[in-house]
Each structure stands twice: as structure tokens, then as C-alpha cells.
Design an enzyme around this catalytic site. Sequence first.
Site, short mmCIF file in Angstrom:
data_model
loop_
_atom_site.label_atom_id
_atom_site.label_comp_id
_atom_site.label_asym_id
_atom_site.label_seq_id
_atom_site.Cartn_x
_atom_site.Cartn_y
_atom_site.Cartn_z
N LYS A 154 91.89 36.05 32.81
CA LYS A 154 91.17 35.00 34.37
C LYS A 154 90.90 33.91 33.27
O LYS A 154 91.26 31.98 33.40
CB LYS A 154 91.14 35.32 35.03
CG LYS A 154 91.40 36.28 36.11
CD LYS A 154 91.07 36.61 36.81
CE LYS A 154 91.76 37.59 37.91
NZ LYS A 154 90.70 37.81 39.02
N HIS A 184 78.07 46.93 40.08
CA HIS A 184 78.68 48.32 40.20
C HIS A 184 77.96 47.81 41.12
O HIS A 184 76.06 48.11 41.51
CB HIS A 184 78.99 49.63 40.22
CG HIS A 184 79.05 49.73 38.14
ND1 HIS A 184 78.49 49.79 37.43
CD2 HIS A 184 80.27 50.12 37.80
CE1 HIS A 184 78.77 49.69 36.53
NE2 HIS A 184 79.84 49.73 36.32
#
Length: 134
Positions: free
Chosen positions: A62, A104
Amino acid sequence: MIIGIGNDMESISRIEAVLNRRPNFLSTILTPEEMAAANKRSGKHYLEFVAGRFSAKEAYSKALGTGIGKAVSWHDMCILNDDMGRPVITVSGQKNELSVAITHSGDYVSTIVTIEKLSCFQKWSKKRWEKREK
């Protein structure tokens, strides 16, 4: 000067489901070095590692602005940890400075990748700093 920023967020349980359905998924997205690093982990940490690498590679594509395909493939990118545990991304053919952050939380992994073109002074300064650290 920053020339690209990409981010991605993945569900760890979704990656686990894909791994269970498609055993070759791991060798599709990870380089042999990454697979070796993944295999040193187990349980939750294994899944976080795999999901984190998948997400980071998506984020890089991206930032590059091309997606994964002709311009960059899964195996062109390698994300391993340095001696301090920080993830470091290397991409074959990429001459610009790359930075990656992987985090995370619960069932999710989130990543950000930046592509930066360094000025001559920044390159010189970086080389000097690296020499001082040795």
C-alpha cells in the site's frame, strides 16, 4: 522525505483459518528465513508472527501504491527481527529507507510501513551513527 505510508489491520483468527484451509499459504507469503523464524514460535505467538508478516507486507504494498502483484511479490519482502526484537523490513530492489511497526491487541494485528527517501545529509549521518554503535 516520506514518499509512501501504508497501513493494514488483520484478524489473527482469520489468518489461522486460512492456514487451516490452505497449508501452502505459509510458503506462499513467507520467505524461507521468515518460515524458520515462525517455526521457533508456538501457539498464539506463532499466529501473531504469521499475521504480523502478512499485514506488514500488505502495508508495504500500500505504501508503494501498487498492491502485491507485478511490482512486488510476497517473497520480494522479508521482515525479520533485529537483535533488540524490532521488526526490520527488507525488499529486493528497494533503495529507499523502510520502517515498519507491528502491534498486536486481542485478535488483531496492525502494521504501518513508511518508505522514505533520505537526503545526502541523512545518509551521511546514518552511516556515522552506525559506525559509532559498533
